[in-house]
Design a protein around this motif. Structure first.
Motif, PDB file in Angstrom:
ATOM      1  N   LEU A 416     -38.510   2.004  -9.004  1.00 16.69           N
ATOM      2  CA  LEU A 416     -38.904   1.319 -10.237  1.00 16.69           C
ATOM      3  C   LEU A 416     -40.124   0.416 -10.054  1.00 16.69           C
ATOM      4  O   LEU A 416     -40.840   0.130 -11.000  1.00 16.69           O
ATOM      5  N   GLN A 417     -40.364  -0.043  -8.815  1.00 16.41           N
ATOM      6  CA  GLN A 417     -41.441  -1.006  -8.599  1.00 16.41           C
ATOM      7  C   GLN A 417     -42.791  -0.449  -9.060  1.00 16.41           C
ATOM      8  O   GLN A 417     -43.582  -1.156  -9.683  1.00 16.41           O
ATOM      9  N   GLY A 418     -43.003   0.860  -8.811  1.00 19.04           N
ATOM     10  CA  GLY A 418     -44.250   1.498  -9.212  1.00 19.04           C
ATOM     11  C   GLY A 418     -44.455   1.401 -10.723  1.00 19.04           C
ATOM     12  O   GLY A 418     -45.546   1.052 -11.201  1.00 19.04           O
ATOM     13  N   ALA A 441     -41.721 -11.695 -24.824  1.00 20.75           N
ATOM     14  CA  ALA A 441     -42.669 -10.879 -24.078  1.00 20.75           C
ATOM     15  C   ALA A 441     -41.961 -10.098 -22.969  1.00 20.75           C
ATOM     16  O   ALA A 441     -42.309  -8.951 -22.672  1.00 20.75           O
ATOM     17  N   LEU A 442     -40.940 -10.723 -22.378  1.00 17.33           N
ATOM     18  CA  LEU A 442     -40.193 -10.040 -21.312  1.00 17.33           C
ATOM     19  C   LEU A 442     -39.470  -8.811 -21.877  1.00 17.33           C
ATOM     20  O   LEU A 442     -39.501  -7.732 -21.279  1.00 17.33           O
ATOM     21  N   ALA A 462     -34.818  -3.440 -13.959  1.00 20.81           N
ATOM     22  CA  ALA A 462     -36.192  -3.541 -14.450  1.00 20.81           C
ATOM     23  C   ALA A 462     -36.526  -4.996 -14.774  1.00 20.81           C
ATOM     24  O   ALA A 462     -37.600  -5.499 -14.423  1.00 20.81           O
ATOM     25  N   ARG A 463     -35.584  -5.689 -15.410  1.00 24.31           N
ATOM     26  CA  ARG A 463     -35.787  -7.104 -15.759  1.00 24.31           C
ATOM     27  C   ARG A 463     -36.024  -7.948 -14.499  1.00 24.31           C
ATOM     28  O   ARG A 463     -36.997  -8.706 -14.421  1.00 24.31           O
ATOM     29  N   ASP A 464     -35.157  -7.750 -13.499  1.00 20.60           N
ATOM     30  CA  ASP A 464     -35.284  -8.531 -12.272  1.00 20.60           C
ATOM     31  C   ASP A 464     -36.644  -8.299 -11.605  1.00 20.60           C
ATOM     32  O   ASP A 464     -37.325  -9.249 -11.203  1.00 20.60           O
ATOM     33  N   SER A 469     -41.981 -10.018  -9.959  1.00 23.96           N
ATOM     34  CA  SER A 469     -43.397  -9.671  -9.791  1.00 23.96           C
ATOM     35  C   SER A 469     -44.289 -10.664 -10.503  1.00 23.96           C
ATOM     36  O   SER A 469     -45.348 -11.061  -9.987  1.00 23.96           O
ATOM     37  N   MET A 470     -43.887 -11.079 -11.702  1.00 21.63           N
ATOM     38  CA  MET A 470     -44.742 -11.992 -12.462  1.00 21.63           C
ATOM     39  C   MET A 470     -44.803 -13.347 -11.786  1.00 21.63           C
ATOM     40  O   MET A 470     -45.859 -13.980 -11.743  1.00 21.63           O
TER      41      MET A 470
END
Ligand code: ZN
Ligand code: MN
Length: 474
Positions: A416-418, A441-442, A462-464, A469-470
């Motif tokens: 998922l990171q990609g 926005a999240l 995906a949320r985590d 990352s942000m």
């Protein structure tokens, strides 16, 4: 004007064999393949009574609170018609199996008790089919057990007639009395209708509408016939006693014949059958083993599966739906989750496709396994819904569907990171909005990851990843 409506409901019983011979009692075979000298009415062939048909009729009587006639008998109803090779039908005339009884019906918030006059047992007749160049007779149905439930003229309008038929079908289905398949003619009714000016006036002349085989048709026929009679009376005309037929396409009734009187049938005791004598002990056994009815089942489902009262009530209304639920709930051990699927997707699709649950491809085991896949987070909710739709229309097993269609949820952070990086790169504005404290926005960014993954991303993962990352990039 006030209408009084009574019903004579014919119910095909769920027995293995016919009423007076050992031919199978089954629908859908090649015409005239389930026949023998008895049900073809050959001279000298002797009837032998079907005990199970007697039991089913008595059980119906017990469920409807009837008095059981321990001594009853069969009679010959004589008439000439091609659907009856013997020229008589074996029926019960003056000593039927059950007398009295009642059925409670509900119309909206209002409930009402409709009295039952009697229940008797008889044999069904052959089926005539008319072709362009002639007619055919199929004797497969001839001699199958037919139970007739006669009501008092206690119903006032089409709503009550419809409610009665629905309530009766529920009892018959729960009691295991009949398959209750309307398309196969398992439940057919004759409707007696009269109108009178005031409640205290004597009953008006009775018109009989013959052989209705859908509840919707009965509803429409009653609505039309009551109006017709009211109009006739208000114009000062008398209503002749007659039998009428319902034309479903035209939406009208039309005269079939003036009514024969009961004595025209020259009823007399059937000389080839002994009177029936039931022992009180036997009836007691049947009484003690009466099948569970919807109200009791609702309470039990709340207790056994921990589902809300409301859900239990909806599921218990239809025995086959309740059976499906219970089996799936038992297999999965997750009553509430199974009930949620039943209350939403299952009932929605059944209504949309207008099918009975007995006809759908999804099995209780498949639903149980789908619930397991959701619990184990193998699939997410949108994918599970898609799988349910596939199971409903085509059957199969959920695990293979997940594999074949690649519906497994992606929870692997590496995979998922990609996608997360791609989304963050493409939506810098949203990233800034989120860092300024805009939660919406999240949600938007999660939606983008879901879209890129074609719905397969685990939304929580995906949320985590997005949040991590942000924060890192800050
Ligand atoms: Zn036969
Ligand atoms: Mn009859």
């Amino acid at each position: 004007m006030i209408a009084s409506i009574g019903l004579e409901v014919h119910v095909q019983l769920k027995t293995r064999t016919k009423m007076f011979c050992s031919c199978p009692n089954r629908f859908g075979d090649e015409p005239n393949h389930l026949v023998c000298p008895v049900c073809l009415g050959y001279p000298g062939a002797l009837p032998v009574m079907n005990e199970e048909a007697i039991r089913l009729t008595v059980v119906t009587g017990l469920l409807l609170g009837c008095r059981i006639n321990l001594k009853n008998k069969f009679d010959r109803k004589n008439y000439f018609y091609p659907d009856q090779a013997k020229n008589y039908q074996i029926s019960q005339y003056d000593q039927p199996l059950c007398l009295g009884g009642e059925l409670e019906i509900r119309v909206g918030e209002r409930s009402k008790t409709v009295r039952i006059t009697r229940i008797h047992l008889e044999e069904d007749v052959a089926k005539n089919t008319h072709f362009a160049d002639g007619s055919g007779i199929d004797f497969n149905r001839a001699g199958t057990p037919l139970m007739e439930i006669v009501t008092e003229p206690d119903m006032d309008d089409e709503e009550e007639v419809f409610a009665f038929l629905v309530a009766l079908k529920q009892v018959l289905a729960y009691g295991g009395i009949s398959e209750c398949n309307l398309e196969q003619g398992n439940i057919r009714c004759d409707i007696n209708i009269s109108v009178r000016p005031m409640p205290e006036s004597p009953l008006g002349t009775k018109i009989e509408i013959k052989n209705m085989n859908t509840f919707r048709g009965a509803y429409r026929a009653v609505a039309h016939e009551v109006q017709r009679q009211v109009r006739e009376v208000e114009r000062g005309r008398t209503i002749p006693q007659e039998t009428r037929r319902w034309d479903d396409e035209g939406g009208v009734t039309s005269s079939m014949r003036s009514k024969e009187y009961a004595h025209d049938y020259r009823y007399f005791p059937e000389p080839d059958l002994l009177p029936v004598e039931l022992s009180p002990a036997q009836v007691d056994v049947w009484q003690k083993n009466l099948p569970e009815m919807p109200a009791a089942r609702r309470e039990r489902m709340v207790r056994d599966f921990g589902i809300p009262e409301y859900d239990a009530g909806v599921l218990a209304a239809d025995r086959a739906v309740a059976d499906f639920f219970e089996e799936a709930a038992r297999l999965s051990g997750k009553g509430k989750a199974v009930s949620n699927w039943m209350m939403t997707e299952m009932l929605r699709l059944l209504a949309a496709e207008e099918v009975d649950i007995g006809r759908v491809k999804i099995t209780p085991a498949a639903l149980a396994s789908l619930v397991g896949l959701v619990e184990a987070r193998t699939v997410n909710q949108p994918a599970a819904k898609e799988i349910f739709g596939i199971l409903f229309s085509s059957g199969g097993d959920p695990e293979s569907i997940v594999r074949e269609r690649g519906l497994a949820q992606v929870s692997d952070t590496g995979a998922l990171q990609g996608l997360v990086d791609q989304v963050l790169g493409e939506h810098q504005r949203s990233v800034e909005d989120y860092l300024k404290g805009k939660e919406a926005a999240l949600q938007f960014l999660i939606g983008q990851v879901m879209r890129l993954s074609r719905g397969k991303a685990n939304p929580q993962v995906a949320r985590d990843l997005l949040q991590q990352s942000m924060r890192r990039g800050q």
